[in-house]
Design a protein around this motif. Structure first.
Motif, PDB file in Angstrom:
ATOM      1  N   ASN A  79      57.255  15.129  15.425  1.00 57.16           N
ATOM      2  CA  ASN A  79      58.066  15.765  16.461  1.00 57.16           C
ATOM      3  C   ASN A  79      57.755  15.195  17.836  1.00 57.16           C
ATOM      4  O   ASN A  79      56.599  14.931  18.173  1.00 57.16           O
ATOM      5  CB  ASN A  79      57.835  17.278  16.465  1.00 57.16           C
ATOM      6  N   GLU A  80      58.794  15.010  18.646  1.00 63.38           N
ATOM      7  CA  GLU A  80      58.626  14.430  19.976  1.00 63.38           C
ATOM      8  C   GLU A  80      58.021  15.416  20.968  1.00 63.38           C
ATOM      9  O   GLU A  80      57.316  15.022  21.897  1.00 63.38           O
ATOM     10  CB  GLU A  80      59.971  13.927  20.505  1.00 63.38           C
ATOM     11  N   GLU A  81      58.297  16.702  20.787  1.00 57.39           N
ATOM     12  CA  GLU A  81      57.778  17.710  21.708  1.00 57.39           C
ATOM     13  C   GLU A  81      56.581  18.425  21.097  1.00 57.39           C
ATOM     14  O   GLU A  81      56.596  18.772  19.915  1.00 57.39           O
ATOM     15  CB  GLU A  81      58.870  18.729  22.046  1.00 57.39           C
ATOM     16  N   PRO A  82      55.534  18.662  21.877  1.00 59.57           N
ATOM     17  CA  PRO A  82      54.367  19.366  21.342  1.00 59.57           C
ATOM     18  C   PRO A  82      54.686  20.822  21.028  1.00 59.57           C
ATOM     19  O   PRO A  82      55.534  21.447  21.677  1.00 59.57           O
ATOM     20  CB  PRO A  82      53.335  19.249  22.466  1.00 59.57           C
ATOM     21  N   TYR A 101      50.829  18.103  18.554  1.00 60.79           N
ATOM     22  CA  TYR A 101      52.098  17.789  17.910  1.00 60.79           C
ATOM     23  C   TYR A 101      52.047  18.118  16.424  1.00 60.79           C
ATOM     24  O   TYR A 101      50.982  18.088  15.802  1.00 60.79           O
ATOM     25  CB  TYR A 101      52.420  16.294  18.048  1.00 60.79           C
ATOM     26  N   ARG A 120      50.108  23.280  24.089  1.00 60.02           N
ATOM     27  CA  ARG A 120      49.225  22.475  24.930  1.00 60.02           C
ATOM     28  C   ARG A 120      47.937  23.260  25.187  1.00 60.02           C
ATOM     29  O   ARG A 120      47.985  24.469  25.407  1.00 60.02           O
ATOM     30  CB  ARG A 120      49.899  22.114  26.257  1.00 60.02           C
ATOM     31  N   LYS A 128      45.586  13.170  22.520  1.00 58.95           N
ATOM     32  CA  LYS A 128      46.553  13.990  21.791  1.00 58.95           C
ATOM     33  C   LYS A 128      45.878  14.531  20.536  1.00 58.95           C
ATOM     34  O   LYS A 128      44.837  14.038  20.109  1.00 58.95           O
ATOM     35  CB  LYS A 128      47.782  13.184  21.370  1.00 58.95           C
ATOM     36  N   ASP A 176      52.916   6.458  25.531  1.00 56.00           N
ATOM     37  CA  ASP A 176      53.867   7.559  25.668  1.00 56.00           C
ATOM     38  C   ASP A 176      54.631   7.781  24.363  1.00 56.00           C
ATOM     39  O   ASP A 176      55.069   8.887  24.070  1.00 56.00           O
ATOM     40  CB  ASP A 176      54.853   7.277  26.807  1.00 56.00           C
ATOM     41  N   THR A 177      54.801   6.694  23.600  1.00 55.92           N
ATOM     42  CA  THR A 177      55.442   6.778  22.285  1.00 55.92           C
ATOM     43  C   THR A 177      54.343   6.731  21.234  1.00 55.92           C
ATOM     44  O   THR A 177      53.739   5.682  21.012  1.00 55.92           O
ATOM     45  CB  THR A 177      56.415   5.594  22.066  1.00 55.92           C
ATOM     46  N   PRO A 194      48.264  17.789  24.538  1.00 59.73           N
ATOM     47  CA  PRO A 194      49.418  18.162  23.709  1.00 59.73           C
ATOM     48  C   PRO A 194      49.053  18.165  22.226  1.00 59.73           C
ATOM     49  O   PRO A 194      48.329  17.298  21.744  1.00 59.73           O
ATOM     50  CB  PRO A 194      50.441  17.074  24.031  1.00 59.73           C
TER      51      PRO A 194
END
Length: 298
Positions: A7-10, A33, A13, A289, A271-272, A31
């Motif tokens: 998933n792109e959004e956590p 994920y 946090r 992360k 970032d990716t 974050p």
């Protein structure tokens, strides 16, 4: 093993303090994920992956009553705890709330290094053992490597190497991790094991801690890949310039020349977090992360 979704959004946090230049600290958020993974062995229901947990959590003193603490001023240095010491209990609670069907004892943790931090010095080096022990207390087993800022002394290394359910790879190795209960017995059913390769440190001058000459580092990567592990733990990330992702291009070349696998790494922020190479190898960068990877159900 294959990452089927990330998933792109956590989903959450986690607050902590991060050292910044000048000896100060600043509020930061780690974050968390969620993703899914196929090909997990029978004894593993989920994986937790983290790297570069270089932060602290101020813990207030108690003098007969609970004392509140301002996150930016904190408390005296002796009361700081490592981010990775405080994080596992929170992640276990999150797992129990979001995925109550998963037994924490059937969850494995993969650590890709740089687990130490200190107030007043950005990029401090020190002892990561408390982080390992905290994750092991919260989950079934832990496997991992050192980063270039992890200074695991002889006593600490012995504690990790002799600990039940702890797979500390201080030299390049491929280990089998699976159901809790200590080292996997000889002759165990292979379908119950996750074959994990690990290479800690970074390319650099060998007279500095956790560094290998370029030639030796790349040879180690090649040897580990030839054993066709389910996943490979590296501290140093490969460089993927066409995606604007910093790292070492020679590591990327070595990975593409080997068999398909899943690589977990850190050291350099992306970032990716997920990239797939031409040969099908997936790279998950966990710098600053944490990933919760649950079993993919078709």
């Amino acid at each position: 093993m294959k990452i089927t979704k990330l998933n792109e959004e956590p989903i959450e946090r986690f607050n902590y303090l991060n050292a910044i230049p000048g000896g100060d600290v600043a509020e930061a958020q780690l974050p968390i994920y969620h993703g899914t993974v196929s090909g997990l062995p029978e004894g593993v229901d989920a994986l937790i992956v983290a790297s570069d947990l270089q932060g602290i959590i101020p813990v207030p003193r108690e003098n007969g009553h609970q004392k509140t603490t301002d996150m930016t001023t904190g408390t005296e240095p002796g009361m700081d705890r490592l981010l990775g010491e405080m994080l596992p209990a929170h992640v276990r609670l999150l797992l129990e709330v979001e995925w109550p069907e998963i037994d924490p004892g059937r969850v494995g943790v993969l650590l890709c290094g740089d687990l130490y931090a200190r107030r007043g010095k950005r990029g401090a080096s020190g002892n990561p053992v408390p982080v390992w022990l905290a994750f092991r207390e919260a989950f079934g087993w832990v496997a991992g490597i050192d980063g270039n800022h992890d200074l695991t002394d002889v006593a600490g290394a012995h504690r990790l190497q002799s600990g039940e359910g702890i797979h500390y790879m201080d030299v390049p190795a491929v280990i089998g991790a699976g159901p809790p209960g200590g080292p996997v017995p000889r002759g165990a059913v292979q379908s119950q094991l996750l074959r994990i390769a690990g290479l800690g440190g970074i390319i650099g001058r060998p007279d500095k801690p956790n560094r290998l000459p370029e030639k030796h580092y790349l040879q180690s990567v090649n040897k580990l890949l030839k054993q066709q592990p389910d996943c490979l733990l590296l501290h140093q990330s490969p460089g993927i310039p066409e995606h604007g992702l910093m790292g070492e291009p020679l590591i990327r070349q070595a990975l593409e020349a080997g068999p398909e696998t899943v690589v977990f790494c850190g050291h350099t922020h992306w970032d990716t977090p997920l990239v797939q190479l031409k040969n099908g190898t997936q790279i998950v960068n966990a710098d600053s992360k944490l990933f919760i990877l649950t079993r993919y159900i078709s």
